[in-house]
Design a protein around this motif. Structure first.
Motif, short mmCIF file in Angstrom:
data_model
loop_
_atom_site.label_atom_id
_atom_site.label_comp_id
_atom_site.label_asym_id
_atom_site.label_seq_id
_atom_site.Cartn_x
_atom_site.Cartn_y
_atom_site.Cartn_z
N THR A 1 0.84 -1.19 0.00
CA THR A 1 0.00 0.00 0.00
C THR A 1 0.88 1.24 0.00
N ASP A 2 0.32 2.32 -0.50
CA ASP A 2 0.97 3.63 -0.44
C ASP A 2 0.68 4.22 0.94
N LEU A 3 1.72 4.52 1.70
CA LEU A 3 1.51 5.04 3.05
C LEU A 3 0.83 6.40 3.04
N ALA A 4 0.82 7.07 1.88
CA ALA A 4 0.13 8.35 1.79
C ALA A 4 -1.38 8.18 1.62
N ASN A 5 -1.84 6.93 1.49
CA ASN A 5 -3.26 6.67 1.27
C ASN A 5 -3.84 5.92 2.48
N PRO A 6 -4.35 6.64 3.47
CA PRO A 6 -4.88 5.96 4.67
C PRO A 6 -6.08 5.08 4.37
N THR A 7 -6.83 5.40 3.31
CA THR A 7 -8.01 4.60 2.97
C THR A 7 -7.62 3.18 2.60
N SER A 8 -6.62 3.03 1.72
CA SER A 8 -6.23 1.68 1.30
C SER A 8 -5.57 0.92 2.45
N ASN A 9 -4.79 1.60 3.27
CA ASN A 9 -4.16 0.92 4.41
C ASN A 9 -5.22 0.38 5.37
N ALA A 10 -6.24 1.16 5.64
CA ALA A 10 -7.32 0.72 6.53
C ALA A 10 -8.11 -0.42 5.90
N LEU A 11 -8.34 -0.32 4.59
CA LEU A 11 -9.10 -1.35 3.89
C LEU A 11 -8.42 -2.72 4.00
N TYR A 12 -7.13 -2.77 3.71
CA TYR A 12 -6.45 -4.07 3.70
C TYR A 12 -6.30 -4.64 5.11
N ARG A 13 -6.17 -3.77 6.10
CA ARG A 13 -6.14 -4.27 7.48
C ARG A 13 -7.49 -4.91 7.83
N ARG A 14 -8.58 -4.32 7.39
CA ARG A 14 -9.90 -4.89 7.66
C ARG A 14 -10.05 -6.26 7.00
N LEU A 15 -9.39 -6.46 5.88
CA LEU A 15 -9.48 -7.74 5.18
C LEU A 15 -8.59 -8.82 5.81
N GLY A 16 -7.76 -8.42 6.77
CA GLY A 16 -6.92 -9.41 7.44
C GLY A 16 -5.46 -9.33 7.09
N TYR A 17 -5.04 -8.29 6.37
CA TYR A 17 -3.63 -8.13 6.04
C TYR A 17 -2.89 -7.46 7.19
N GLU A 18 -1.68 -7.96 7.45
CA GLU A 18 -0.88 -7.49 8.59
C GLU A 18 0.44 -6.91 8.08
N PRO A 19 0.91 -5.79 8.65
CA PRO A 19 2.14 -5.15 8.15
C PRO A 19 3.38 -6.02 8.36
N VAL A 20 4.26 -5.97 7.37
CA VAL A 20 5.53 -6.71 7.42
C VAL A 20 6.70 -5.74 7.53
N GLU A 21 6.84 -4.83 6.58
CA GLU A 21 7.94 -3.86 6.60
C GLU A 21 7.64 -2.74 5.62
N ASP A 22 8.40 -1.65 5.76
CA ASP A 22 8.22 -0.50 4.88
C ASP A 22 9.28 -0.49 3.78
N HIS A 23 8.86 -0.04 2.61
CA HIS A 23 9.74 0.14 1.46
C HIS A 23 9.68 1.59 1.02
N VAL A 24 10.69 2.02 0.30
CA VAL A 24 10.74 3.40 -0.15
C VAL A 24 11.27 3.45 -1.58
N VAL A 25 10.75 4.39 -2.35
CA VAL A 25 11.26 4.67 -3.70
C VAL A 25 11.90 6.05 -3.67
N ILE A 26 13.18 6.11 -4.02
CA ILE A 26 13.94 7.35 -4.01
C ILE A 26 14.43 7.61 -5.43
N SER A 27 14.15 8.79 -5.97
CA SER A 27 14.62 9.16 -7.29
C SER A 27 15.88 10.02 -7.18
N PHE A 28 16.69 9.99 -8.23
CA PHE A 28 17.92 10.79 -8.28
C PHE A 28 17.83 11.76 -9.44
N ASP A 29 18.19 13.04 -9.21
CA ASP A 29 18.17 13.99 -10.31
C ASP A 29 19.42 13.80 -11.17
N GLY A 30 19.32 14.31 -12.37
CA GLY A 30 20.46 14.23 -13.28
C GLY A 30 20.71 12.84 -13.77
#
Length: 282
Positions: free
Chosen positions: A253-282
């Protein structure tokens, strides 16, 4: 300690596969991407020729790996900080275009710090994701009207359009939408929720690798949202996944989207770990 790089997917799978498969949830993206490259061809994600690499620790064990599918961000496994720093040094001196990095938070930040120090490029956090694993499935109650069904070739144009819309909305992508849809249809990895005989929501499921499959993407057109369709189609796919051999059913889930995070928790999904996407300029 050293990195070994190659364009040979079979060589990469033979060397790094055991390390990745030992922690299939943590390495879900690398495992499913390489499975798609193997099944659908090295041009599955477009762009340049994919590159692969693995890192051997002082005791000879493979303890880190990467997959590059330009122009998308570099995919990293879990790895020691020393491996991430060494990889940044190696890639900064080579021809591989590195637009960013997508990985678990520790590996992503270690690589990004070394990359910016080595190249002077600025790193920007584009997305923060949370990986979830299904515990006990809790279907939506009440369920919305309609039913789930496997997508077929007759749905191809609709799925391509929805895949394109999902990519534009999420800022992500998996290469050419038509190619992505063809790949999913080839192994039965697309499910639709129908209401009144009309498709209203869509969920994909990756190939099962090392006993793990991931729900992705999940998309409902904006005019049809807030009716429970996304929850219903996600529950349907999650319920069906074990029949493919999946012991772990995952999703991001996108951590910026509280709706989807709440939805999947209601369905029985449990958090494992966080990932991040970092872009580089140039």
């Amino acid at each position: 300690m050293s990195w070994i790089t190659t364009h040979d997917l079979d060589a990469f799978t033979a060397a790094a596969g055991p390390c990745l498969r030992a922690e299939p949830a943590a390495h879900t993206v690398l495992l499913t991407v390489t499975a798609s490259l193997d099944a659908a061809g090295l041009d599955r994600y477009g762009g340049g020729t994919p590159e692969f690499g693995w890192w051997r620790a002082p005791d000879g064990r493979v303890a880190g790996a990467y997959v590059a599918t330009p122009p998308y961000p570099l995919l990293l496994s879990r790895m020691p900080d020393a491996a991430a720093v060494e990889l940044a040094e190696l890639l900064a001196a080579g021809p591989l275009p590195v637009s960013g990095v997508n990985a678990g938070q520790a590996a992503a930040e270690a690589f990004a710090g070394a990359w910016t120090a080595r190249t002077g490029a600025a790193g920007t956090v584009e997305e923060r994701h949370r990986l979830y694993r299904l515990g006990e499935l809790v279907p939506p109650d009440p369920a919305p009207p309609g039913r789930a069904r496997p997508a077929t070739e007759e749905d191809r144009d609709l799925l391509v359009a929805w895949t394109r819309e999902f990519a534009a909305e999420s800022g992500g992508g998996a290469g050419d939408p038509a190619r992505a849809v063809a790949d999913r249809l080839a192994y039965g990895g697309a499910t639709l929720w129908e209401d009144g005989g009309r498709p209203v929501s869509y969920a994909g499921l990756t190939r099962t690798v090392a006993g793990m499959a991931r729900v992705a993407p999940v998309y409902t057109p904006p005019p049809l949202r807030r009716r429970g369709y996304a929850a219903a189609v996600t529950a349907a796919v999650s319920r069906a996944a074990p029949a493919t051999g999946a012991l772990d059913v995952l999703l991001f889930t996108d951590l910026a989207n509280p709706t989807s995070n709440a939805l999947y928790r209601r369905l029985g999904y449990e958090p494992v770990e966080d990932h991040v996407v970092i872009s580089f300029d140039g």
